[in-house]
Design a protein around this motif. Structure first.
Motif, PDB file in Angstrom:
ATOM      1  N   ASP A 185       0.860  -1.176   0.000  1.00  0.00           N
ATOM      2  CA  ASP A 185       0.000   0.000   0.000  1.00  0.00           C
ATOM      3  C   ASP A 185       0.907   1.240   0.000  1.00  0.00           C
ATOM      4  N   PHE A 186       0.986   1.906  -1.165  1.00  0.00           N
ATOM      5  CA  PHE A 186       1.930   3.020  -1.291  1.00  0.00           C
ATOM      6  C   PHE A 186       1.547   4.239  -0.444  1.00  0.00           C
ATOM      7  N   SER A 187       0.310   4.255   0.048  1.00  0.00           N
ATOM      8  CA  SER A 187      -0.037   5.393   0.922  1.00  0.00           C
ATOM      9  C   SER A 187       0.718   5.278   2.257  1.00  0.00           C
ATOM     10  N   VAL A 303       0.143  -1.147 -10.098  1.00  0.00           N
ATOM     11  CA  VAL A 303       0.846   0.052  -9.621  1.00  0.00           C
ATOM     12  C   VAL A 303       0.954   1.053 -10.780  1.00  0.00           C
ATOM     13  N   ASP A 304       0.627   2.305 -10.523  1.00  0.00           N
ATOM     14  CA  ASP A 304       0.649   3.331 -11.561  1.00  0.00           C
ATOM     15  C   ASP A 304       2.092   3.651 -11.944  1.00  0.00           C
ATOM     16  N   SER A 305       2.488   3.187 -13.136  1.00  0.00           N
ATOM     17  CA  SER A 305       3.900   3.335 -13.533  1.00  0.00           C
ATOM     18  C   SER A 305       4.243   4.764 -13.934  1.00  0.00           C
ATOM     19  N   LYS A 306       3.207   5.623 -14.094  1.00  0.00           N
ATOM     20  CA  LYS A 306       3.508   7.041 -14.391  1.00  0.00           C
ATOM     21  C   LYS A 306       3.934   7.746 -13.111  1.00  0.00           C
ATOM     22  N   LYS A 307       3.399   7.267 -11.999  1.00  0.00           N
ATOM     23  CA  LYS A 307       3.693   7.915 -10.725  1.00  0.00           C
ATOM     24  C   LYS A 307       4.878   7.247 -10.023  1.00  0.00           C
ATOM     25  N   TYR A 308       4.879   5.908 -10.087  1.00  0.00           N
ATOM     26  CA  TYR A 308       5.905   5.168  -9.320  1.00  0.00           C
ATOM     27  C   TYR A 308       6.889   4.462 -10.232  1.00  0.00           C
ATOM     28  N   GLY A 309       8.107   4.343  -9.745  1.00  0.00           N
ATOM     29  CA  GLY A 309       9.124   3.596 -10.475  1.00  0.00           C
ATOM     30  C   GLY A 309      10.213   3.218  -9.496  1.00  0.00           C
ATOM     31  N   GLY A 310      11.177   2.486  -9.983  1.00  0.00           N
ATOM     32  CA  GLY A 310      12.253   2.134  -9.052  1.00  0.00           C
ATOM     33  C   GLY A 310      13.206   1.130  -9.644  1.00  0.00           C
ATOM     34  N   PHE A 311      13.939   0.450  -8.780  1.00  0.00           N
ATOM     35  CA  PHE A 311      14.939  -0.496  -9.276  1.00  0.00           C
ATOM     36  C   PHE A 311      14.788  -1.849  -8.608  1.00  0.00           C
ATOM     37  N   ALA A 312      15.416  -2.842  -9.261  1.00  0.00           N
ATOM     38  CA  ALA A 312      15.461  -4.192  -8.690  1.00  0.00           C
ATOM     39  C   ALA A 312      16.835  -4.773  -8.972  1.00  0.00           C
ATOM     40  N   PHE A 313      17.228  -5.680  -8.129  1.00  0.00           N
ATOM     41  CA  PHE A 313      18.497  -6.384  -8.387  1.00  0.00           C
ATOM     42  C   PHE A 313      18.390  -7.805  -7.868  1.00  0.00           C
ATOM     43  N   GLY A 314      19.243  -8.681  -8.428  1.00  0.00           N
ATOM     44  CA  GLY A 314      19.246 -10.077  -7.971  1.00  0.00           C
ATOM     45  C   GLY A 314      20.669 -10.562  -7.939  1.00  0.00           C
ATOM     46  N   LEU A 315      21.086 -11.067  -6.781  1.00  0.00           N
ATOM     47  CA  LEU A 315      22.476 -11.518  -6.692  1.00  0.00           C
ATOM     48  C   LEU A 315      22.539 -12.944  -6.181  1.00  0.00           C
ATOM     49  N   GLY A 316      23.659 -13.595  -6.465  1.00  0.00           N
ATOM     50  CA  GLY A 316      23.849 -14.985  -6.057  1.00  0.00           C
ATOM     51  C   GLY A 316      24.842 -15.065  -4.903  1.00  0.00           C
ATOM     52  N   PRO A 317      24.361 -15.275  -3.665  1.00  0.00           N
ATOM     53  CA  PRO A 317      25.288 -15.330  -2.526  1.00  0.00           C
ATOM     54  C   PRO A 317      26.301 -16.475  -2.621  1.00  0.00           C
TER      55      PRO A 317
END
Ligand code: FA5
Length: 348
Positions: A185-187, A303-317
């Protein structure tokens, strides 16, 4: 009084035999011989029915006395023998209190768990939540929700173990992206999460590949998140894992669920970037994949992609542990060989 004499004779015989018994086994067979159901005292008692009513109580009393006496003799002998056995055992097993004790070997947190806990600590400190996903996933979340529809060629790189045609062992931790996004919930503020766990692929096991390994997914979604945030975050991660002097570089790459996508390299912790066998003379070591979350991934989760955005990453421990500790074969982590694992015992 023939029967009374018989009883007295039995008592005398029992006394002699019990006093000569040397083992508990012998004592037990004497008990059976004299007092058992078919024993000698019992068989004398059986003859009582032939006696006159006056004689019966007299003989009954005598028989009870004889039985009690033999019972007492047997238990006295039993006690004596048990005591002797214990004394003998104690004499033989004298404890030498000056001998050094036996070392109790304790296990330790597995090196891969240690690496994952270190990474969790770092991100918890930056206000991320740690979320657990399930290892059994649906095709829909594992592939479709990360922009890998049926027949997408990139699925080939992540073949897996299927339980049914729609249920599988997840090939990466990325399905947790959609599962978290649709709940968030982004609020209440931005989404900042990492998710460590086991993943599976139909890879042939070799020095750097295992069919079961670990990944840590990371995701931040809010307003005004830029690639600079991604770079700064991953720089912190690289320094935490490989030392304060480390730098990172981003190289263009492709993942269907991020746009743009990057591979992230860290400057070689062994040679400092000059070139050595660890970094294959390049000065850089690849540690993870990342990118800016694809708008379609956000939209699929509502999720409204015009308002919200961001990053993701994936790593191998697993690979990070190999690099950090110079382990040349990933399979070592899964052999449960204490001689290998104990070198990673945490102090304190
Ligand atoms: C992925 O799995 C992406 N989901 C990562 C990602 C997440 C990218 C979010 C962008 C945004 P990739 O297939 O490259 O990407 O795997 C990521 C890491 O898993 C690799 O860098 C490697 O460290 C590790 N890895 C992959 N396959 C194996 C394997 N068979 N054995 C051990 N480690 C592996």
């Amino acid at each position: 009084m023939e029967m009374e004499e018989k009883l007295s004779a039995l008592l005398e015989a029992a006394k002699a035999e019990v006093s000569e018994a040397e083992t508990l086994k012998e004592v037990e067979s004497l008990r059976v011989k004299y007092l058992g159901k078919k024993g000698e005292v019992t068989s004398v008692l059986k003859g009582m029915k032939d006696l006159s009513p006056e004689q019966r109580p007299v003989l009954g009393k005598k028989a009870n006395e004889v039985r009690d006496e033999i019972t007492a003799l047997l238990s006295e002998k039993r006690e004596t023998l048990e005591k002797e056995a214990l004394e003998k055992q104690l004499a033989e097993e004298a404890i030498d209190v000056t001998l050094p004790g036996k070392q109790v070997t304790t296990g330790q947190t597995h090196v891969l768990t240690q690496i994952m806990e270190e990474i969790e600590d770092l991100f918890l400190g930056m206000g991320y939540q740690v979320i657990e996903g399930t290892e059994v996933e649906t095709d829909y979340y594992n592939f479709e929700r990360v922009n890998l529809p049926q027949n997408h060629p990139a699925r080939d790189m992540q073949d897996t173990f299927y339980i049914t045609s729609d249920i599988l062992l997840r090939t990466h931790t990325s399905p947790i992206q959609a599962r978290t996004l649709e709940q968030h919930d982004f609020s209440n503020g931005p989404l900042k999460m990492i998710s460590p766990g086991k993943v599976y692929r139909r890879d042939t096991d070799d020095a750097t590949h295992s069919h079961q390994f670990h990944q840590i997914e990371g995701m931040v979604i809010d307003e005004n998140i830029t690639m600079a945030d991604l770079k700064g975050t991953l720089e912190l991660l690289a320094k935490k894992m490989f030392g304060e002097e480390r730098e990172i570089r981003l190289r263009p790459s492709y993942f269907p669920f991020t746009e743009p996508s990057v591979e992230v390299d860290v400057s070689c912790f062994k040679c400092g970037g000059k070139g050595c066998n660890v970094c294959k003379q390049t000065g850089w070591i690849e540690i993870l994949g990342a990118g800016m979350t694809h708008p379609h991934v956000l939209e699929m989760s509502g999720v409204d992609s015009k308002k919200y955005g961001g990053f993701a990453f994936g790593l191998g421990p697993d690979r990070i542990a190999m690099l950090k500790y110079g382990v040349d074969d990933i399979r070592n982590f899964y052999l449960n060989d204490q001689r290998f694992l104990e070198q990673f015992k945490r102090k304190g």
